[in-house]
Write a protein that holds these residues in place. Structure first.
Motif, short mmCIF file in Angstrom:
data_model
loop_
_atom_site.label_atom_id
_atom_site.label_comp_id
_atom_site.label_asym_id
_atom_site.label_seq_id
_atom_site.Cartn_x
_atom_site.Cartn_y
_atom_site.Cartn_z
N SER A 100 40.66 35.29 49.49
CA SER A 100 40.42 36.35 48.51
C SER A 100 41.22 37.57 48.95
CB SER A 100 38.92 36.65 48.46
OG SER A 100 38.61 37.61 47.48
N VAL A 101 42.31 37.85 48.26
CA VAL A 101 43.34 38.76 48.77
C VAL A 101 43.44 40.02 47.93
CG1 VAL A 101 45.78 38.98 49.34
CG2 VAL A 101 44.64 36.77 49.60
N GLN A 102 43.35 41.17 48.61
CA GLN A 102 43.60 42.45 47.98
C GLN A 102 44.72 43.19 48.72
OE1 GLN A 102 41.30 42.03 50.22
NE2 GLN A 102 40.79 43.92 51.32
N GLY A 103 45.45 44.01 47.99
CA GLY A 103 46.49 44.83 48.63
C GLY A 103 47.55 43.98 49.30
N PHE A 104 47.89 44.38 50.53
CA PHE A 104 48.98 43.71 51.23
C PHE A 104 48.51 42.48 51.99
CE2 PHE A 104 47.44 47.56 53.32
CZ PHE A 104 46.91 47.06 54.50
N CYS A 105 49.38 41.46 52.00
CA CYS A 105 49.17 40.23 52.76
C CYS A 105 50.51 39.92 53.42
CB CYS A 105 48.73 39.10 51.84
SG CYS A 105 48.50 37.52 52.69
N LEU A 106 50.65 40.29 54.69
CA LEU A 106 51.95 40.29 55.35
C LEU A 106 51.91 39.47 56.63
CD1 LEU A 106 52.68 44.11 54.95
CD2 LEU A 106 53.55 42.25 53.51
N GLY A 107 53.05 38.91 57.03
CA GLY A 107 53.17 38.21 58.30
C GLY A 107 52.15 37.10 58.41
N GLY A 108 51.29 37.21 59.43
CA GLY A 108 50.27 36.20 59.66
C GLY A 108 49.32 36.03 58.49
N GLY A 109 49.18 37.05 57.65
CA GLY A 109 48.36 36.91 56.46
C GLY A 109 48.87 35.81 55.54
N VAL A 110 50.21 35.66 55.49
CA VAL A 110 50.80 34.59 54.69
C VAL A 110 50.45 33.23 55.31
CG1 VAL A 110 52.99 33.58 53.93
CG2 VAL A 110 52.63 36.05 53.76
N GLY A 111 50.35 33.19 56.64
CA GLY A 111 49.89 31.97 57.30
C GLY A 111 48.48 31.60 56.88
N PHE A 112 47.62 32.60 56.77
CA PHE A 112 46.25 32.35 56.32
C PHE A 112 46.23 31.76 54.91
CE2 PHE A 112 44.26 35.97 59.07
CZ PHE A 112 44.13 35.11 60.13
N VAL A 113 46.87 32.45 53.98
CA VAL A 113 46.77 32.02 52.58
C VAL A 113 47.54 30.73 52.34
CG1 VAL A 113 46.39 34.39 51.81
CG2 VAL A 113 48.71 33.45 51.75
N GLY A 114 48.67 30.56 53.04
CA GLY A 114 49.46 29.36 52.86
C GLY A 114 48.74 28.10 53.28
N ASN A 115 47.85 28.22 54.26
CA ASN A 115 47.08 27.07 54.72
C ASN A 115 45.71 26.97 54.05
OD1 ASN A 115 48.96 25.89 56.34
ND2 ASN A 115 47.88 26.20 58.27
N SER A 116 45.40 27.93 53.19
CA SER A 116 44.15 27.85 52.43
C SER A 116 44.29 26.83 51.30
CB SER A 116 43.80 29.23 51.84
OG SER A 116 43.56 30.17 52.85
N ASP A 117 43.18 26.49 50.70
CA ASP A 117 43.18 25.55 49.59
C ASP A 117 43.41 26.24 48.25
OD1 ASP A 117 42.19 22.79 50.78
OD2 ASP A 117 41.00 24.38 51.73
N VAL A 118 42.89 27.44 48.11
CA VAL A 118 42.97 28.19 46.85
C VAL A 118 43.17 29.66 47.19
CG1 VAL A 118 41.74 28.84 44.72
CG2 VAL A 118 41.40 26.55 45.71
N ILE A 119 43.95 30.36 46.37
CA ILE A 119 44.16 31.80 46.55
C ILE A 119 43.75 32.51 45.26
CG2 ILE A 119 45.79 33.65 47.10
CD1 ILE A 119 47.66 31.38 48.21
N ILE A 120 42.88 33.48 45.40
CA ILE A 120 42.52 34.37 44.30
C ILE A 120 42.88 35.78 44.76
CG2 ILE A 120 40.65 35.29 42.87
CD1 ILE A 120 39.29 32.55 43.09
N ALA A 121 43.60 36.53 43.92
CA ALA A 121 44.15 37.82 44.36
C ALA A 121 43.86 38.92 43.35
CB ALA A 121 45.66 37.70 44.57
N SER A 122 43.82 40.13 43.87
CA SER A 122 43.69 41.30 43.00
C SER A 122 45.05 41.62 42.40
CB SER A 122 43.17 42.50 43.80
OG SER A 122 44.08 42.85 44.82
N ASP A 123 45.04 42.40 41.33
CA ASP A 123 46.29 42.68 40.63
C ASP A 123 47.21 43.65 41.38
OD1 ASP A 123 44.79 44.99 40.24
OD2 ASP A 123 44.62 44.75 38.07
N ASP A 124 46.73 44.19 42.51
CA ASP A 124 47.59 45.04 43.34
C ASP A 124 48.06 44.30 44.59
OD1 ASP A 124 45.21 44.92 44.76
OD2 ASP A 124 45.14 47.06 45.21
N ALA A 125 47.81 43.00 44.67
CA ALA A 125 48.15 42.24 45.88
C ALA A 125 49.63 41.89 45.92
CB ALA A 125 47.31 40.97 45.95
#
Length: 255
Positions: A100-125
């Motif tokens: 569940s992603v808001q705002g910035f998702c950088l570096g290792g954050g991309v590792g988190f979401v890339g290995n997740s099953d589903v990504i839901i994000a805010s419109d400012d992400a």
């Protein structure tokens, strides 16, 4: 500064990162996420996990300032190991993981979401890998799960960001919602999974991992080898020192 894990509704566990001001995780934070994921994986009462963060952004990657405060290579090795363990634990969690992603998702954050099953994000992400600008490499394995091949290369070489809306157009972000609605939208989707027979869902997770075309664990470790080479050559320290001196400006520029 914490990693908090709790059952918020029957079958639904949230793992929340809270490392102000920007959720740049120190070594303990990466290992904390790994431990929380493993606990969730073995808990029979957990049917789905939501990975979320408090504050203005989801994740700003590794705490480079922590790394530069130490001498030798111990901090670098620990940070790289922590990233590997946390990404691996998300991927191998026995139940689905929703980022569940808001705002910035950088570096290792991309590792988190890339290995997740589903990504839901805010419109400012927005999402990005500034690794090249930091004298390091990594998480291309995970960005490759979000964008087509040539888009991956363009983003990686330039350290540009990509918005949640564009990722939604590729199908890698499942849903984009106003920021105020992010938590509820994520819960609504998690409830759908939690309502299923968890025996079938756990089997489905294992089956889907088994048919992945890329071994994400091995692929990411291969990338990390180049980070160690750049560090030994002194290149990485030059870039990290420059970062610590100038500070970080989190931008919303996109490719």
């Amino acid at each position: 500064m914490t990693i908090r894990s709790e059952i918020v509704e029957p079958g639904i566990r949230t793992i929340t990162m809270a490392y102000p001001p920007v959720n740049a995780l120190p070594t303990a934070g990466w290992f904390g996420v790994a431990d929380a994921m493993r606990e969730a994986s073995t808990d029979p009462d957990t049917r789905v996990v939501i990975l979320r963060a408090e504050g203005r952004g989801f994740n700003a990657g590794v705490d480079i300032k922590e790394m530069q405060r130490t001498s030798g290579h111990d901090a670098l090795i620990a940070a790289n190991r922590g990233c590997f363990e946390s990404f691996k634990a998300i991927y191998e969690c026995a139940v689905p993981v929703i980022s569940s992603v808001q705002g910035f998702c950088l570096g290792g954050g991309v590792g988190f979401v890339g290995n997740s099953d589903v990504i839901i994000a805010s419109d400012d992400a927005y999402f990005g890998l500034p690794e090249v600008d930091r004298g390091a490499l990594g998480a291309a394995t995970h960005l490759a799960r979000l964008v087509p091949t040539h888009k991956l290369r363009a983003l990686y070489y330039t350290s540009q960001n990509i918005t949640a809306q564009e990722l939604h157009s590729y199908g890698s972000v499942h849903q984009v919602v106003p920021r105020a609605e992010l938590d509820e939208a994520t819960l609504v989707f998690a409830r759908e999974i939690a309502a299923k027979d968890t025996r079938v869902i756990r089997a489905a997770k294992e089956a889907l991992n088994g048919i992945d075309p890329v071994d994400v664990n091995r692929s990411y470790r291969f990338e990390q080898g180049f980070t160690f080479e750049l560090n030994l050559a002194g290149v990485a320290d030059e870039h990290r020192d420059a970062f610590v001196t100038t500070g970080e400006v989190l931008e919303t520029r996109s490719a």
